[in-house]
Design an enzyme around this catalytic site. Sequence first.
Site, PDB file in Angstrom:
ATOM      1  N   GLN A 226      17.064  28.037  72.404  1.00 43.74           N
ATOM      2  CA  GLN A 226      18.400  28.462  71.996  1.00 43.74           C
ATOM      3  C   GLN A 226      19.373  28.542  73.171  1.00 43.74           C
ATOM      4  OE1 GLN A 226      16.540  31.874  69.646  1.00 43.74           O
ATOM      5  NE2 GLN A 226      18.509  31.555  68.605  1.00 43.74           N
TER       6      GLN A 226
ATOM      7  N   CYS B 206      20.168  34.722  62.674  1.00 50.33           N
ATOM      8  CA  CYS B 206      19.816  33.967  63.867  1.00 50.33           C
ATOM      9  C   CYS B 206      21.020  33.914  64.803  1.00 50.33           C
ATOM     10  CB  CYS B 206      19.397  32.548  63.458  1.00 50.33           C
ATOM     11  SG  CYS B 206      18.922  31.509  64.842  1.00 50.33           S
ATOM     12  N   LEU B 207      20.770  34.111  66.085  1.00 42.88           N
ATOM     13  CA  LEU B 207      21.859  34.037  67.062  1.00 42.88           C
ATOM     14  C   LEU B 207      22.455  32.635  67.135  1.00 42.88           C
ATOM     15  CD1 LEU B 207      20.338  36.237  69.906  1.00 42.88           C
ATOM     16  CD2 LEU B 207      22.032  36.887  68.180  1.00 42.88           C
TER      17      LEU B 207
ATOM     18  N   GLY C 111      15.387  38.703  68.900  1.00 40.08           N
ATOM     19  CA  GLY C 111      14.516  37.656  69.409  1.00 40.08           C
ATOM     20  C   GLY C 111      15.332  36.489  69.927  1.00 40.08           C
TER      21      GLY C 111
ATOM     22  N   HIS D  75      11.980  27.770  66.450  1.00 43.68           N
ATOM     23  CA  HIS D  75      12.965  27.233  67.401  1.00 43.68           C
ATOM     24  C   HIS D  75      12.290  26.319  68.423  1.00 43.68           C
ATOM     25  CE1 HIS D  75      16.733  29.098  66.342  1.00 43.68           C
ATOM     26  NE2 HIS D  75      16.164  30.283  66.263  1.00 43.68           N
TER      27      HIS D  75
ATOM     28  N   HIS E  44       9.787  33.047  63.435  1.00 38.72           N
ATOM     29  CA  HIS E  44      11.154  32.514  63.468  1.00 38.72           C
ATOM     30  C   HIS E  44      11.426  31.876  64.834  1.00 38.72           C
ATOM     31  CE1 HIS E  44      15.632  32.887  62.679  1.00 38.72           C
ATOM     32  NE2 HIS E  44      15.605  32.821  63.995  1.00 38.72           N
ATOM     33  N   GLU E  45      11.048  32.576  65.907  1.00 40.22           N
ATOM     34  CA  GLU E  45      11.299  32.069  67.258  1.00 40.22           C
ATOM     35  C   GLU E  45      10.418  30.857  67.576  1.00 40.22           C
ATOM     36  OE1 GLU E  45      13.944  33.018  68.575  1.00 40.22           O
ATOM     37  OE2 GLU E  45      14.232  34.822  67.393  1.00 40.22           O
TER      38      GLU E  45
END
Length: 168
Positions: free
Chosen positions: A51, A92-93, A46, A138, A134-135
């Site tokens: 991000q 997480c990225l 994701g 962000h 989660h996204e």
Amino acid sequence: MAILPILEFPDPRLRTRAKPVTEVDQRIRRLIDDMLETMYDAPGIGLAASQVDVHERVIVIDVSENRDEPRVFINPEVTVIDKTLGSYDEGCLSVPGFFETVNRPSSIEVTALDREGDTFAEELDGLLAICLQHEIDHLEGKLFVDYLSPLKRQRIRSKLEKEHKRRA
């Protein structure tokens, strides 16, 4: 298509609240394509536009085993269907190399726009529901480390700051 740089914690730009997309046009579709390429390259399941330092409410996700079922959520709005929390080890990225247990509702309904700008509503559960929440965090300027104790969060911050200095 292009691979975009991913912001990493504790970059303050990750705390910016994303604005709604007012028109799904070629620019947004190009952003979606770039985000998908970036997510697959990372590799991740994701990615939120925040991000990649674009503060608009756009999310791409692909939780399929073969990484061939990309999903797009523009201006997503979530309603919790079942308040029962599921525990998931999230990564997480933007917080590379760290995985921590986070509790989230495991059954939700989402209303969003697709890549063509058409509205859809869908019930999600399991990993897809967790990933979308989660996204969306962000897009609100929130990271999964915010769910951790201050001590754990500071430890992760210190390790990533050291790594950033080493790379610079």
